[in-house]
Design a protein around this motif. Structure first.
Motif, PDB file in Angstrom:
ATOM      1  N   HIS A 193     -27.963  40.290 -22.335  1.00  0.00           N
ATOM      2  CA  HIS A 193     -26.936  41.261 -22.664  1.00  0.00           C
ATOM      3  C   HIS A 193     -25.994  40.742 -23.886  1.00  0.00           C
ATOM      4  CE1 HIS A 193     -24.739  39.044 -19.616  1.00  0.00           C
ATOM      5  NE2 HIS A 193     -26.017  39.187 -18.806  1.00  0.00           N
ATOM      6  N   SER A 194     -24.978  41.262 -23.976  1.00  0.00           N
ATOM      7  CA  SER A 194     -23.816  40.831 -24.730  1.00  0.00           C
ATOM      8  C   SER A 194     -23.367  39.481 -24.417  1.00  0.00           C
ATOM      9  CB  SER A 194     -23.008  41.844 -24.911  1.00  0.00           C
ATOM     10  OG  SER A 194     -22.385  42.451 -23.758  1.00  0.00           O
ATOM     11  N   ARG A 195     -23.501  39.158 -23.485  1.00  0.00           N
ATOM     12  CA  ARG A 195     -22.715  37.933 -23.005  1.00  0.00           C
ATOM     13  C   ARG A 195     -23.795  36.460 -23.021  1.00  0.00           C
ATOM     14  NH1 ARG A 195     -17.489  38.469 -22.971  1.00  0.00           N
ATOM     15  NH2 ARG A 195     -16.710  40.583 -22.682  1.00  0.00           N
ATOM     16  N   THR A 196     -25.157  36.903 -23.248  1.00  0.00           N
ATOM     17  CA  THR A 196     -26.065  35.895 -23.324  1.00  0.00           C
ATOM     18  C   THR A 196     -26.019  34.933 -24.572  1.00  0.00           C
ATOM     19  OG1 THR A 196     -27.870  37.358 -22.355  1.00  0.00           O
ATOM     20  CG2 THR A 196     -28.549  35.620 -23.351  1.00  0.00           C
ATOM     21  N   PRO A 197     -25.456  33.615 -24.276  1.00  0.00           N
ATOM     22  CA  PRO A 197     -25.147  32.661 -25.365  1.00  0.00           C
ATOM     23  C   PRO A 197     -26.313  32.424 -26.419  1.00  0.00           C
ATOM     24  CG  PRO A 197     -25.428  31.563 -23.222  1.00  0.00           C
ATOM     25  CD  PRO A 197     -25.631  33.195 -23.043  1.00  0.00           C
ATOM     26  N   ASP A 198     -27.598  32.113 -26.248  1.00  0.00           N
ATOM     27  CA  ASP A 198     -28.424  31.874 -27.346  1.00  0.00           C
ATOM     28  C   ASP A 198     -29.588  32.864 -27.095  1.00  0.00           C
ATOM     29  OD1 ASP A 198     -30.074  30.969 -29.082  1.00  0.00           O
ATOM     30  OD2 ASP A 198     -30.270  28.782 -28.194  1.00  0.00           O
ATOM     31  N   LEU A 199     -29.501  34.100 -27.655  1.00  0.00           N
ATOM     32  CA  LEU A 199     -30.635  35.169 -27.345  1.00  0.00           C
ATOM     33  C   LEU A 199     -31.935  34.535 -27.947  1.00  0.00           C
ATOM     34  CD1 LEU A 199     -30.839  37.850 -26.442  1.00  0.00           C
ATOM     35  CD2 LEU A 199     -30.632  38.845 -28.750  1.00  0.00           C
TER      36      LEU A 199
END
Ligand code: NAD
Length: 294
Positions: A193-199
């Motif tokens: 989601h938007s808080r995932t640091p390294d997609l």
């Protein structure tokens, strides 16, 4: 080189199954009824509602479309939902999103009786779906994605599946479905989601990658594991002066770049979108059968 997944063809197959069930119900004197409530004049909502109305009519449903002015109050909408709840000719009810900001969508969804909640958004249906109840009304887009995987014979059992997006209409309920036991469940699941640091580090591990974000071309070829199955839920407008409307619709996946890397990819348009409407119609027939015992 990967293959496109033809969502329109699978949707046609689902609609043909629905149509057969409608015939059987009609023999018993029952016509499935679908009520769609829309408020205001958002052009995208207008075209979605029109598409639902058209499909419902094509399949022989009774279609009840309520196009309400933007000034409609919460109380008036609650009364409309209650009258649809009590109308025996209506088996499915949905409130088209988005609503004008002054209105409380959650309260309206809560007011729909769960057995008529064909979007599958009522907390009772969310709970039943999460618990794997066999006759739960499943949200249409996630159910459509599972059906696409079934049709392509892509089992999710034990596979590393990455979903990008955790919304209540796509990402979260899809996670519930893919964690059920079975060949098209049993996933080893990661939800980003938007808080995932390294997609990219997450998506590159995915044997099956599903994006439901709403950001054009978020997923580039170097974020996709070779041979992955890629499902694109995103619907995004990008400027395109060559088109009469000045824009075109693309997904979250950089389709042209990803297709050569992947094994299967859903195009946008023509992938997940047609499945959502097909599953809505299937849910309406399912709701009708449950309510009439046929
Ligand atoms: P939403 O805005 O409710 O949720 C978006 C999700 O994406 C959120 O969980 C957010 O955390 C995540 N996200 C945002 N930016 C991110 C980033 N940079 N990296 C990783 N995650 C990020 O949206 P939604 O209602 O779930 O819809 C998502 C997209 O799918 C939209 O484009 C919508 O139009 C489309 N959609 C299509 C269908 C269909 O039938 N084809 C149905 C529903 C939604």
């Amino acid at each position: 080189m990967g293959q496109p997944i033809d969502g329109r063809a699978v949707a046609q197959k689902v609609n043909a199954e629905t149509s057969l069930q409608v015939e059987r119900l009609k023999v018993n004197g029952v016509v499935p009824g679908l009520a769609v409530i829309m408020v205001g004049d958002d052009p995208a909502s207008f075209s979605y509602v029109l598409a639902k109305e058209k499909k419902a009519q094509e399949l022989g449903f009774k279609s009840f479309i309520y196009r309400m002015p933007p000034t409609t109050t919460q109380q008036e909408l609650l009364e409309l939902v209650r009258s649809c709840n009590e109308n025996a000719e209506i088996h499915g009810i949905l409130v088209q999103s988005p609503l004008p900001v002054a209105l409380n969508e959650h309260e309206l969804v809560m007011a729909i009786v769960p057995e008529k909640d064909v979007d599958g958004f009522h907390p009772i249906n969310v709970g039943l779906c999460a618990l794997g109840a066999p006759h739960a009304l499943r949200p249409c887009t996630p159910a459509g994605i599972v059906r696409l995987l079934q049709e392509c014979k892509v089992s999710t059992r034990g596979k590393r599946v990455v979903i990008i997006g955790r919304s209540r209409i796509v990402g979260l309920p899809l996670a519930h479905l893919l964690l059920q036991r079975g060949e098209f469940g049993d996933a080893t699941l990661t939800v980003c989601h938007s808080r995932t640091p390294d997609l990219g580090s997450e998506t590159r591990r995915a044997e099956i990658l599903i994006s439901a974000v709403g950001q054009a071309h978020l997923v580039k070829a170097d974020m996709v594991r070779p041979g992955a199955v890629v499902i694109d839920v995103g619907v995004n407008r990008v400027e395109d002066a060559t088109k009469p409307r000045g824009y075109r619709i693309v997904g979250d996946i950089d389709y042209d770049a990803v297709l050569p890397v992947a094994s299967f990819v859903t195009p946008v348009p023509g992938g997940v979108g047609p499945m959502t409407i097909a599953m809505l119609m299937a849910n309406t027939v399912q709701a009708c059968r449950t309510q009439t015992g046929l």
